[in-house]
Design an enzyme around this catalytic site. Structure first.
Site, PDB file in Angstrom:
ATOM      1  N   LYS A  66      -1.739  -4.476  13.821  1.00  0.00           N
ATOM      2  CA  LYS A  66      -2.580  -3.543  12.730  1.00  0.00           C
ATOM      3  C   LYS A  66      -3.942  -3.897  13.023  1.00  0.00           C
ATOM      4  CE  LYS A  66       1.054  -2.710   9.534  1.00  0.00           C
ATOM      5  NZ  LYS A  66       1.661  -2.800   7.910  1.00  0.00           N
ATOM      6  N   ALA A 128      -2.451 -12.261   0.743  1.00  0.00           N
ATOM      7  CA  ALA A 128      -3.750 -11.959   1.231  1.00  0.00           C
ATOM      8  C   ALA A 128      -3.895 -11.594   2.624  1.00  0.00           C
ATOM      9  CB  ALA A 128      -4.845 -12.718   0.814  1.00  0.00           C
ATOM     10  N   GLY A 242      10.747  -2.995  -0.982  1.00  0.00           N
ATOM     11  CA  GLY A 242       9.569  -2.006  -0.399  1.00  0.00           C
ATOM     12  C   GLY A 242      10.100  -0.708   0.509  1.00  0.00           C
TER      13      GLY A 242
END
Ligand code: NDP
Length: 274
Positions: A66, A128, A242
């Site tokens: 990504k 994070a 999810g």
């Protein structure tokens, strides 16, 4: 001619994206094909260039590419800029355009499918990494009253806070970063697990007391009950995985490519039933 798309990652065999996009294409009558492509760890750019040469219209990008996808692009949408990462690439006259639909995906799953408006809520974001970066700004845009980021390596949580403070007006949200040790004594209305700890069935060092009454505990992982979900359930939270986010981010990418917004509910039901 049938338009071609793909999802690229390493590993990729597990990806449900082809099934989801094929369902969207059937539902909306779009003439397109969508496949999985495994790129070698040092072969992402070469794979993209080859797909462009073959006339592909776009790709989804997953772990671990990504960030590389973001860097490779010739142009970037505002939400890709906010995330610093891309999960969707569009190949058009501008060249490679990077977008990020993960944040739109989770917000739509929480606010539309789970019917929980984030405005005014106290939100805890665990992790994070790339996924947390992708959802931070779209969640802030929903105006929670407070958003706390916790990460094992606290410096990364603090860096995310600093970056967000520099780029966005945070007038209604108190944004902060802390470490797991700071959590006792705090409680939240929404706890989002954006760590990959569930992949190894590892429990997170979170106290049972963080789940406020009626709390939504949302794990970005899907397809298995993680220790996070078990702990949240035991402590009375409403638990979601999810899968809805996966399908909503795919729907957003489909809309970006095709200009048509598919119905996600039947696809969520179809994939949940597998
Ligand atoms: P990254 O590898 O970029 O980040 C992993 C994060 O998890 C880091 O913050 C890391 O902390 C933390 N972490 C890993 N192991 C542990 C542990 N044992 N204890 C505490 N923290 C830990 O991964 P991504 O951000 O890309 O993905 C995170 C998760 O989100 C994955 O499970 C992925 O499948 C899921 N995801 C789901 C999506 C969906 O559509 N449903 C979309 C995108 C991701 P540290 O920085 O300290 O290493």
């Amino acid at each position: 001619m049938t338009d071609q798309y793909a999802v690229i990652g390493n590993p990729i065999a597990h990806s449900k994206s082809p099934m989801i996009h094929e369902a969207f294409a059937r539902q909306t009558g779009q003439d397109m094909r969508y496949e999985r492509i495994l790129a070698s760890l040092d072969g992402f750019e070469a794979t993209i260039r080859e797909l462009i040469k073959q006339g592909y219209k776009g790709v989804n990008v997953t772990v671990p590419f990504k960030f590389e996808a973001f860097v490779l692009a010739d142009a970037r949408t505002a939400r890709a800029m906010d995330a610093g990462a891309a999960n969707t690439l569009i190949f058009n006259e501008q060249g490679i355009v990077a977008d990020n639909t993960d944040g739109a995906g989770i917000v739509r799953d929480i606010e539309k499918n789970l019917q929980l408006p984030l405005a005014g809520k106290r939100v805890l974001l665990l992790g994070a990494g790339g996924a947390a970066e992708g959802v931070l700004h779209p969640i802030l845009a929903c105006k929670p009253s407070l958003l706390t980021i916790v990460n094992r390596s606290m410096d990364k949580a603090l860096a995310m806070v600093k970056k967000a403070e520099a780029t966005k007006a945070l007038s209604v949200t108190t944004l902060s970063g802390c470490e797991f040790n700071d959590l006792p004594g705090q409680e939240f209305d929404v706890v989002i697990n954006a760590t990959s700890a569930g992949l190894t069935d590892t429990a997170l060092p979170i106290p049972n007391t963080i789940f406020a009454k009626g709390c939504l505990a949302y794990d970005m992982m899907y397809g298995r009950e993680t220790p996070f979900m078990q702990q949240a359930r035991t402590n009375g939270a409403i638990v979601a995985d999810g899968l809805g986010m996966l399908i909503e981010q795919a729907a957003e990418a489909f809309y970006v490519w095709r200009g048509v917004r598919p119905e996600t509910k039947p696809v969520i039901e179809m994939v949940s039933a597998l």
